[in-house]
Write an enzyme that holds these catalytic residues in place. Sequence first.
Site, PDB file in Angstrom:
ATOM      1  N   ARG A 172     -64.018  28.222   3.054  1.00 50.79           N
ATOM      2  CA  ARG A 172     -63.067  27.593   3.968  1.00 50.79           C
ATOM      3  C   ARG A 172     -62.444  28.697   4.817  1.00 50.79           C
ATOM      4  NH1 ARG A 172     -59.915  30.616   2.662  1.00 50.79           N
ATOM      5  NH2 ARG A 172     -58.339  29.424   3.762  1.00 50.79           N
ATOM      6  N   GLY A 173     -61.636  28.283   5.803  1.00 50.00           N
ATOM      7  CA  GLY A 173     -61.147  29.247   6.784  1.00 50.00           C
ATOM      8  C   GLY A 173     -62.094  29.219   7.973  1.00 50.00           C
ATOM      9  N   ARG A 214     -66.763  19.422   8.664  1.00 52.23           N
ATOM     10  CA  ARG A 214     -65.296  19.487   8.741  1.00 52.23           C
ATOM     11  C   ARG A 214     -64.937  19.478  10.225  1.00 52.23           C
ATOM     12  NH1 ARG A 214     -61.833  23.555   5.181  1.00 52.23           N
ATOM     13  NH2 ARG A 214     -60.176  22.106   5.732  1.00 52.23           N
ATOM     14  N   GLN A 274     -53.784  27.441  -0.719  1.00 49.60           N
ATOM     15  CA  GLN A 274     -54.558  28.608  -0.255  1.00 49.60           C
ATOM     16  C   GLN A 274     -53.714  29.880  -0.249  1.00 49.60           C
ATOM     17  OE1 GLN A 274     -54.588  25.619   1.242  1.00 49.60           O
ATOM     18  NE2 GLN A 274     -56.496  25.198   2.295  1.00 49.60           N
ATOM     19  N   ASP A 324     -57.174  27.429  13.309  1.00 54.72           N
ATOM     20  CA  ASP A 324     -58.493  26.777  13.225  1.00 54.72           C
ATOM     21  C   ASP A 324     -59.016  26.383  14.588  1.00 54.72           C
ATOM     22  OD1 ASP A 324     -56.966  26.242  10.578  1.00 54.72           O
ATOM     23  OD2 ASP A 324     -59.107  26.179  10.138  1.00 54.72           O
ATOM     24  N   ASN A 342     -53.301  24.801  13.251  1.00 50.15           N
ATOM     25  CA  ASN A 342     -53.501  25.556  11.995  1.00 50.15           C
ATOM     26  C   ASN A 342     -53.070  24.688  10.816  1.00 50.15           C
ATOM     27  OD1 ASN A 342     -54.275  27.988  10.617  1.00 50.15           O
ATOM     28  ND2 ASN A 342     -52.128  28.388  10.226  1.00 50.15           N
ATOM     29  N   LYS A 343     -53.190  25.225   9.645  1.00 46.50           N
ATOM     30  CA  LYS A 343     -52.882  24.497   8.408  1.00 46.50           C
ATOM     31  C   LYS A 343     -51.534  23.793   8.493  1.00 46.50           C
ATOM     32  CE  LYS A 343     -55.004  24.195   5.496  1.00 46.50           C
ATOM     33  NZ  LYS A 343     -55.919  23.026   5.538  1.00 46.50           N
TER      34      LYS A 343
HETATM   35  O1  MRU Z   1     -58.326  24.132   5.080  1.00 48.62           O
HETATM   36  P1  MRU Z   1     -58.671  25.584   5.228  1.00 48.62           P
HETATM   37  O2  MRU Z   1     -58.406  26.396   4.001  1.00 48.62           O
HETATM   38  O3  MRU Z   1     -60.076  25.795   5.760  1.00 48.62           O
HETATM   39  O4  MRU Z   1     -57.665  26.082   6.346  1.00 48.62           O
HETATM   40  C1  MRU Z   1     -57.656  27.428   6.713  1.00 48.62           C
HETATM   41  C2  MRU Z   1     -56.578  27.767   7.661  1.00 48.62           C
HETATM   42  O5  MRU Z   1     -55.839  26.929   8.103  1.00 48.62           O
HETATM   43  C3  MRU Z   1     -56.525  29.179   8.105  1.00 48.62           C
HETATM   44  O6  MRU Z   1     -55.195  29.553   8.337  1.00 48.62           O
HETATM   45  C4  MRU Z   1     -57.292  29.287   9.410  1.00 48.62           C
HETATM   46  O7  MRU Z   1     -58.603  28.841   9.236  1.00 48.62           O
HETATM   47  C5  MRU Z   1     -57.290  30.645   9.923  1.00 48.62           C
HETATM   48  S1  MRU Z   1     -58.609  31.558   9.226  1.00 48.62           S
HETATM   49  C6  MRU Z   1     -58.628  33.129   9.458  1.00 48.62           C
END
Ligand code: MRU
Length: 358
Positions: free
Chosen positions: A51-52, A88, A199, A240, A250-251
């Site tokens: 993920r990320g 995703r 995370q 993202d 972002n998250k």
């Molecule tokens: O749901 P995830 O764990 O894939 O979300 C990740 C994030 O929101 C990160 O902050 C984002 O991808 C930046 S990655 C360097």
Amino acid sequence: MRIEGKEYRTIWYENDVVKIIDQTKLPHKFIIKELKTVRDAINAIKIMEVRGAPLIGGTAAYGIVLAIQENNDQEFIKKNAENLIQSRPTAINLKWAVNRMMKKLSGINNDQILDVALKEAKEICNEDEKFCENIGLNGLKIIEEIYSKKKNTINILTHCNAGWLATINWGTATSPIYHAYKKGIPVHVWVDETRPRNQGANLTSYELNEEEIPNTIIADNTGGILMQRGEIDMCIVGTDRTLSTGDVCNKIGTYLKALAAYDNNVPFYVALPSSTIDWNIKDIKDIPIEERNSEELSHVEGVDENNEIKKVLVYPKKSKAMNIAFDVTPAKYVTGLITEKGICEASQSALKKMFNKK
Ligand code: MRU
């Protein structure tokens, strides 16, 4: 970066299989998993073994390689390219990487297609590593500037995991922190736990520990009071999908942290490689925001006394829960964007200028 003193990247190709670190088992178990088919790659992205945004992109690129290994028929590759893109929705790096692979493969004959795909997937990953390293060197300048005035430990808040585990190496938000630490600047990281998937607690704190960077996990709602108390010098988060307007997806929870930072005059930076910029969507309402299974909220996972991973229900059985995975921070709350090319204002004109776009 290091795990138990050994250098790793998050993804690599070896003996016809793709290897990943299974992030659903961290921090309790370090397991290297093999992806042998494109279906494995799609599943790894869906269930968040990887993920990320940048790592999802790298995995999708290798997913195309795995598809070709299974069957180099054009229709099969195209169908799976689409399946990868659908795995995703929010992180744009996924679509960006698949489109880049497909463009590279167009017109390539069957004898060469696997070699060309493998070379391009490796290139996408190498490029991400280099870009993240540059993000770190650019972001380091901001930390150095704050340190030259404060001359004491720099406290940095981050949300979710935008560390090396979310990329190929270095991370986005954590890269300036790793570079500052290597230069001898005392840093301490406030790590947002980042419910529901944790995370921050499970990945950011884990990877910072492995690099011996002082850090403290806080509940997601704690950042506000720490800012009011002057205990946060700056925030750095990942993203993202950042629109060309400078609005940052972002998250979930990033937006609220940006509001608190704005109210307390705490600089709020977003670190990103150019592969995370969406040059097409102009309106935040058009960003596809992922909504995940509510079980991620109602159940929590951890290890029991025998070090076995267990999942338990923490909500009332009859309660409904809603699990929106991302939010959008409007550009006006972002102090600056730290990219591989340099730092710029979160605005269309600054982004276009930095990336030479018309
Ligand atoms: O749901 P995830 O764990 O894939 O979300 C990740 C994030 O929101 C990160 O902050 C984002 O991808 C930046 S990655 C360097």
